[in-house]
Design a protein around this motif. Structure first.
Motif, short mmCIF file in Angstrom:
data_model
loop_
_atom_site.label_atom_id
_atom_site.label_comp_id
_atom_site.label_asym_id
_atom_site.label_seq_id
_atom_site.Cartn_x
_atom_site.Cartn_y
_atom_site.Cartn_z
N SER A 1 23.56 -11.04 38.66
CA SER A 1 22.53 -11.28 37.63
C SER A 1 21.22 -10.61 38.03
N HIS B 1 24.02 -13.13 31.95
CA HIS B 1 23.26 -14.25 32.52
C HIS B 1 23.85 -15.59 32.05
N PHE C 1 15.82 -14.70 34.66
CA PHE C 1 16.89 -13.72 34.47
C PHE C 1 17.10 -13.46 32.97
#
Lengths: 84, 199
Positions: free
Chosen positions: B70, B182, A51
């Motif tokens: 996310s 994040h 991510f």
């Protein structure tokens, strides 16, 4: 087209569900806590690598959050397992 | 013999300043996490008994929401990063769609958290009730403020995508906001088992 992101999301959700189900147990054994902490590390590392996209960055920048995560989880384990 | 070389980026995604902020946040939260863990060690029974008052289901739903948000943010970043001159409008629209989903997740998280806080404060629980609740309130309220700021940052980026403001090779802004979001997710991933589950 690769579905890496989708697999990562599924893994994160599955591990979260696992943690939630553990929370339902009346008694959580020390082994289960260890597994829970390891899965927390795995989840954190997946967020860092895929991510935050630090997998594609120079190692030192990837290591900063990884070392932070490892240290925090290790110290939480120490606090949990060390006899009073 | 062919050798495949993978070239790593020299710096993390986004503006480097956000990474300095992220590192500072890591240190701050690490101290709070460890403060909780070592305080619990001294009074395990109190922490275990107090933990029964918090909703693990809310904690689980909020973890699910943040992880999913996310994922949406990563999809938005990919839309902008893979943009070409021809696909500029389409990529901005696609990114705005993903960002809108992420913002909605941020709002859902906030609604659940506010409900949880009002329920808790309604029960007369506050910072000085006991050590567990002191840490619980400090950690979750502090994290909640980061969710609010993160949602606001995503909204700013969303507005730029709505006006098709991102151009090819111009992903630094969205990457900066995404990195912050994040981080918010990563912090909650530790907070959830620590405060809601482990006993």
């Amino acid at each position: 087209m690769t579905r890496t992101l989708e697999y990562i999301w599924i893994t994160l959700v599955t591990l979260t569900l696992f943690a939630y189900l553990i929370g339902y147990l009346k008694y959580i054994s020390t082994t289960l806590v260890a597994i829970l902490l390891i899965t927390t590390f795995v989840k954190g590392q997946l967020v860092i690598d895929y991510f935050m996209d630090l997998k594609e960055v120079r190692l030192k920048y990837r290591l900063i959050p990884t070392v932070w995560l490892f240290t925090v989880i290790t110290l939480i384990s120490v606090a949990y397992y060390l006899p009073v | 013999m062919s050798k495949q070389l993978s070239i790593k980026e020299p710096y993390p995604p986004g503006d480097f300043a956000i990474w300095i902020i992220i590192y500072v946040e890591f240190i701050t939260f690490a101290l709070l996490f460890l403060g909780y863990a070592f305080s619990r060690r001294l009074d395990v029974e109190l922490f275990n008994a107090s933990q029964l008052a918090v909703s693990q289901t809310s904690g689980f739903i909020n973890t699910f929401i943040l992880i999913t948000s996310s994922y949406f943010v990563v999809k938005a970043v990919h839309s902008i990063k893979n943009m070409t001159v021809e696909s500029q409008k389409k990529s901005n629209i696609e990114a705005s769609k993903w960002l809108l989903f992420a913002i909605m997740c941020g709002i859902a998280f906030s609604v659940i958290k506010v409900t949880e806080f009002s329920h808790m404060f309604g029960m007369g629980i506050h910072l000085s009730t006991n050590k567990y609740f002191m840490f619980y309130i400090m950690l979750t309220v502090f994290h909640f403020l980061h969710v609010l700021l993160g949602s606001f940052i995503l909204f700013i980026i969303y507005k730029k995508t709505k006006s098709h403001g991102y151009l090819p090779n111009d992903s630094k802004g969205i990457e900066t906001g995404a990195s912050y979001w994040h981080m918010v997710d990563l912090l909650w991933i530790i907070l959830f088992p620590l405060v809601y589950i482990i006993r």
